[in-house]
Write a protein that holds these residues in place. Sequence first.
Motif, mmCIF file in Angstrom:
data_model
loop_
_atom_site.group_PDB
_atom_site.id
_atom_site.type_symbol
_atom_site.label_atom_id
_atom_site.label_comp_id
_atom_site.label_asym_id
_atom_site.label_seq_id
_atom_site.Cartn_x
_atom_site.Cartn_y
_atom_site.Cartn_z
ATOM 1 N N PRO A 1 -8.288 9.229 -4.219
ATOM 2 C CA PRO A 1 -7.477 9.347 -5.432
ATOM 3 C C PRO A 1 -7.486 10.776 -5.972
ATOM 4 O O PRO A 1 -8.330 11.589 -5.595
ATOM 5 C CB PRO A 1 -8.182 8.397 -6.412
ATOM 6 N N ASN B 1 0.842 -1.193 0.000
ATOM 7 C CA ASN B 1 0.000 0.000 0.000
ATOM 8 C C ASN B 1 0.885 1.254 0.000
ATOM 9 O O ASN B 1 1.003 1.960 0.991
ATOM 10 C CB ASN B 1 -0.921 -0.021 1.224
ATOM 11 N N ASP B 2 1.531 1.500 -1.125
ATOM 12 C CA ASP B 2 2.459 2.615 -1.283
ATOM 13 C C ASP B 2 2.077 3.351 -2.563
ATOM 14 O O ASP B 2 2.228 2.817 -3.662
ATOM 15 C CB ASP B 2 3.891 2.082 -1.358
ATOM 16 N N LEU B 3 1.559 4.568 -2.429
ATOM 17 C CA LEU B 3 1.050 5.305 -3.584
ATOM 18 C C LEU B 3 2.097 5.485 -4.671
ATOM 19 O O LEU B 3 1.805 5.313 -5.854
ATOM 20 C CB LEU B 3 0.488 6.665 -3.144
ATOM 21 N N TRP C 1 -7.401 2.902 2.362
ATOM 22 C CA TRP C 1 -7.051 3.562 1.111
ATOM 23 C C TRP C 1 -7.285 5.051 1.237
ATOM 24 O O TRP C 1 -8.056 5.521 2.046
ATOM 25 C CB TRP C 1 -7.800 2.979 -0.074
ATOM 26 N N SER C 2 -6.580 5.815 0.426
ATOM 27 C CA SER C 2 -6.721 7.264 0.451
ATOM 28 C C SER C 2 -7.520 7.724 -0.760
ATOM 29 O O SER C 2 -7.745 6.970 -1.693
ATOM 30 C CB SER C 2 -5.339 7.927 0.447
#
Length: 63
Positions: free
Chosen positions: A49, A19-21, A46-47
């Motif tokens: 988008p 989980n690394d953008l 999750w963040s």
Amino acid sequence: MIAVIDDQDRVLYCKRLTNDLGLILAALAPYQAELEGVVVEATFNWSIPPRSCTVQIAKGRSD
């Protein structure tokens, strides 16, 4: 899991990523010009988008 599929459901890319953008964006970069949207299947941790993305929440497939 990150997967890129085409309009015929052919898998163009599929890989489990952390989980690394930055890592996710790098994996999607080769397909950026052709991507029409993003589907989020698992929403745990999750963040939001970028506004330039179309996001759809996956409801599951019935094959």
